[in-house]
Write a protein that holds these residues in place. Structure first.
Motif, PDB file in Angstrom:
ATOM      1  N   VAL A  70       0.845  -1.185   0.000  1.00 14.59           N
ATOM      2  CA  VAL A  70       0.000   0.000   0.000  1.00 14.59           C
ATOM      3  C   VAL A  70       0.880   1.236   0.000  1.00 14.59           C
ATOM      4  CG1 VAL A  70      -1.924  -1.144   1.164  1.00 14.59           C
ATOM      5  CG2 VAL A  70      -0.130  -0.064   2.523  1.00 14.59           C
ATOM      6  N   SER A  71       0.290   2.341  -0.390  1.00 14.70           N
ATOM      7  CA  SER A  71       0.976   3.625  -0.423  1.00 14.70           C
ATOM      8  C   SER A  71       0.610   4.407   0.832  1.00 14.70           C
ATOM      9  CB  SER A  71       0.566   4.403  -1.677  1.00 14.70           C
ATOM     10  OG  SER A  71       1.246   5.638  -1.743  1.00 14.70           O
ATOM     11  N   ALA A  72       1.615   4.798   1.617  1.00 13.38           N
ATOM     12  CA  ALA A  72       1.372   5.457   2.896  1.00 13.38           C
ATOM     13  C   ALA A  72       2.078   6.808   2.956  1.00 13.38           C
ATOM     14  CB  ALA A  72       1.837   4.561   4.040  1.00 13.38           C
ATOM     15  N   ILE A  73       1.800   7.551   4.048  1.00 13.70           N
ATOM     16  CA  ILE A  73       2.403   8.867   4.276  1.00 13.70           C
ATOM     17  C   ILE A  73       3.539   8.716   5.285  1.00 13.70           C
ATOM     18  CG2 ILE A  73       2.017  11.222   5.074  1.00 13.70           C
ATOM     19  CD1 ILE A  73      -0.937  10.865   4.378  1.00 13.70           C
ATOM     20  N   ARG A  74       4.729   9.166   4.905  1.00 18.38           N
ATOM     21  CA  ARG A  74       5.863   9.149   5.829  1.00 18.38           C
ATOM     22  C   ARG A  74       6.284  10.586   6.125  1.00 18.38           C
ATOM     23  NH1 ARG A  74      10.738   5.329   4.414  1.00 18.38           N
ATOM     24  NH2 ARG A  74      10.967   6.741   2.629  1.00 18.38           N
ATOM     25  N   ILE A  75       6.497  10.871   7.404  1.00 23.40           N
ATOM     26  CA  ILE A  75       6.909  12.198   7.851  1.00 23.40           C
ATOM     27  C   ILE A  75       8.406  12.364   7.598  1.00 23.40           C
ATOM     28  CG2 ILE A  75       7.089  13.760   9.824  1.00 23.40           C
ATOM     29  CD1 ILE A  75       4.252  13.318   8.845  1.00 23.40           C
ATOM     30  N   THR A  76       8.797  13.487   7.028  1.00 22.43           N
ATOM     31  CA  THR A  76      10.209  13.725   6.709  1.00 22.43           C
ATOM     32  C   THR A  76      10.817  14.849   7.532  1.00 22.43           C
ATOM     33  OG1 THR A  76       9.599  15.260   4.920  1.00 22.43           O
ATOM     34  CG2 THR A  76       9.877  12.927   4.337  1.00 22.43           C
ATOM     35  N   GLN A  77       9.977  15.585   8.275  1.00 25.70           N
ATOM     36  CA  GLN A  77      10.476  16.691   9.091  1.00 25.70           C
ATOM     37  C   GLN A  77       9.970  16.549  10.515  1.00 25.70           C
ATOM     38  OE1 GLN A  77       9.201  20.322   7.211  1.00 25.70           O
ATOM     39  NE2 GLN A  77      10.406  19.972   5.361  1.00 25.70           N
ATOM     40  N   VAL A  93       5.429   6.595   0.403  1.00 23.47           N
ATOM     41  CA  VAL A  93       6.263   5.415   0.560  1.00 23.47           C
ATOM     42  C   VAL A  93       5.393   4.182   0.362  1.00 23.47           C
ATOM     43  CG1 VAL A  93       5.899   5.351   3.078  1.00 23.47           C
ATOM     44  CG2 VAL A  93       7.884   4.218   2.093  1.00 23.47           C
ATOM     45  N   ARG A  94       5.960   3.149  -0.282  1.00 21.53           N
ATOM     46  CA  ARG A  94       5.263   1.887  -0.507  1.00 21.53           C
ATOM     47  C   ARG A  94       5.686   0.906   0.585  1.00 21.53           C
ATOM     48  NH1 ARG A  94       1.085   1.607  -3.838  1.00 21.53           N
ATOM     49  NH2 ARG A  94       1.621  -0.564  -4.303  1.00 21.53           N
ATOM     50  N   ILE A  95       4.685   0.354   1.291  1.00 22.32           N
ATOM     51  CA  ILE A  95       4.963  -0.563   2.386  1.00 22.32           C
ATOM     52  C   ILE A  95       4.063  -1.788   2.258  1.00 22.32           C
ATOM     53  CG2 ILE A  95       5.677   1.267   3.963  1.00 22.32           C
ATOM     54  CD1 ILE A  95       2.901   1.060   5.259  1.00 22.32           C
ATOM     55  N   ASP A 101      -3.530   0.776  10.407  1.00 23.37           N
ATOM     56  CA  ASP A 101      -4.260   1.794   9.657  1.00 23.37           C
ATOM     57  C   ASP A 101      -3.380   2.993   9.312  1.00 23.37           C
ATOM     58  OD1 ASP A 101      -4.043   2.573  12.288  1.00 23.37           O
ATOM     59  OD2 ASP A 101      -5.984   3.603  12.341  1.00 23.37           O
ATOM     60  N   TYR A 102      -2.301   2.738   8.559  1.00 21.53           N
ATOM     61  CA  TYR A 102      -1.488   3.841   8.069  1.00 21.53           C
ATOM     62  C   TYR A 102      -2.325   4.678   7.098  1.00 21.53           C
ATOM     63  CZ  TYR A 102       2.525   1.296   9.956  1.00 21.53           C
ATOM     64  OH  TYR A 102       3.386   0.653  10.794  1.00 21.53           O
ATOM     65  N   LEU A 103      -2.142   5.997   7.177  1.00 19.21           N
ATOM     66  CA  LEU A 103      -2.925   6.875   6.319  1.00 19.21           C
ATOM     67  C   LEU A 103      -2.467   6.740   4.875  1.00 19.21           C
ATOM     68  CD1 LEU A 103      -3.089  10.075   8.569  1.00 19.21           C
ATOM     69  CD2 LEU A 103      -4.878   8.389   8.150  1.00 19.21           C
ATOM     70  N   PRO A 104      -3.384   6.553   3.937  1.00 18.19           N
ATOM     71  CA  PRO A 104      -2.993   6.405   2.527  1.00 18.19           C
ATOM     72  C   PRO A 104      -2.513   7.728   1.954  1.00 18.19           C
ATOM     73  CG  PRO A 104      -5.378   6.431   2.738  1.00 18.19           C
ATOM     74  CD  PRO A 104      -4.832   6.389   4.134  1.00 18.19           C
ATOM     75  N   THR A 124       8.549   8.658  10.535  1.00 14.24           N
ATOM     76  CA  THR A 124       7.320   8.129  11.128  1.00 14.24           C
ATOM     77  C   THR A 124       6.263   7.896  10.050  1.00 14.24           C
ATOM     78  OG1 THR A 124       7.749   9.307  13.195  1.00 14.24           O
ATOM     79  CG2 THR A 124       5.488   8.563  12.811  1.00 14.24           C
ATOM     80  N   LEU A 125       5.619   6.722  10.079  1.00 17.05           N
ATOM     81  CA  LEU A 125       4.481   6.447   9.202  1.00 17.05           C
ATOM     82  C   LEU A 125       3.221   6.957   9.897  1.00 17.05           C
ATOM     83  CD1 LEU A 125       5.370   2.833   8.000  1.00 17.05           C
ATOM     84  CD2 LEU A 125       5.689   4.986   6.773  1.00 17.05           C
ATOM     85  N   LEU A 126       2.498   7.830   9.223  1.00 12.25           N
ATOM     86  CA  LEU A 126       1.390   8.544   9.846  1.00 12.25           C
ATOM     87  C   LEU A 126       0.158   7.655   9.995  1.00 12.25           C
ATOM     88  CD1 LEU A 126       1.166  11.472  10.833  1.00 12.25           C
ATOM     89  CD2 LEU A 126       0.007  12.027   8.700  1.00 12.25           C
TER      90      LEU A 126
END
Length: 233
Positions: A70-77, A93-95, A101-104, A124-126
């Motif tokens: 799935v495609s998720a949101i990763r925090i970079t800052q 990011v693809r995980i 329940d990572y946010l898409p 962090t994966l949101l």
């Protein structure tokens, strides 16, 4: 010399009978005898079965891992608790789909309007539990107070989601001669864009309901200043 006759059965001599006995057949006649079936070695059959099952399992695993991503949101800052999320601080990011329940990534735009409920570190994966709307702090015992602030009464870089101190200014009308901290950690719920030079901008803050009457009284007299509080890491 007399030769003793030998009796036979069925007109055949013992030599002929012996010649046709299966025990004495050789050559082409021996090859014509039915061969007994070979017994398979059980260890080789078991090994072949294991190899087949192992290959099948590996194939299924590869297929599942390749399709269940799935495609998720990763925090970079670094995002402190209470700070608003930004598009610049996110990446796709693809995980593997682990059921969490990572946010898409398809929803990343809508989540730039939300606040970090906890401090978020890069990488962090949101998830939904990590974010909150500012209005979610409006629970029983809280109140939203609107402040019309002139230039110099609030930080120029003030943003929604930040924490501020609400401070009263000395004033002759109120009889106060010293500045007083009215709210130690108020949440900025909204900030209007600064208008023309000298005009006020509206800032809504969420404070304890018990403090709102006093803050509103000072605000009506223009005796309110907001001080930005950097969140602790």
């Amino acid at each position: 010399m007399r030769i003793r006759p030998t009796s036979t059965r069925g007109g055949q001599s013992p030599a002929a009978t012996s010649a046709e006995s299966p025990a004495t057949l050789s050559g082409l006649d021996a090859r014509r005898l039915p061969a007994s079936p070979r017994r398979r070695r059980p260890d080789l059959a078991a090994l072949a079965a294991l190899l087949i099952l192992g290959g099948t399992a590996a194939t299924i695993t590869l297929i599942l891992n390749g399709s269940a991503r799935v495609s998720a949101i990763r925090i970079t800052q670094h995002v402190t608790a209470g700070q608003q999320l930004s598009r610049a601080g996110m990446e796709e990011v693809r995980i593997a789909d682990t059921g969490i329940d990572y946010l898409p990534w398809a929803q990343h735009v809508s989540y730039t309007q939300r606040l970090a409920r906890v401090t978020l570190l890069p990488g962090t994966l949101l998830t939904t539990q990590m974010t909150a709307m500012a209005s979610e702090e409006l629970i029983p015992g809280k109140a939203r107070v609107g402040l019309a602030l002139k230039p110099g009464q609030s930080p120029a870089e003030l943003q929604r989601g930040q924490r501020v101190q609400v401070i009263s200014l000395p004033g002759q009308d109120t009889g106060d001669h010293n500045s007083t901290v009215l709210a130690r950690s108020a949440l900025v719920d909204s900030v209007s864009e600064p208008g023309t030079r000298g005009s006020s901008r509206l800032v809504n803050v969420i404070v304890d309901a018990a403090l709102s009457p006093r803050i509103a009284a000072y605000a009506s007299n223009g005796q309110i200043v907001l001080a930005y509080l950097p969140a602790t890491h």
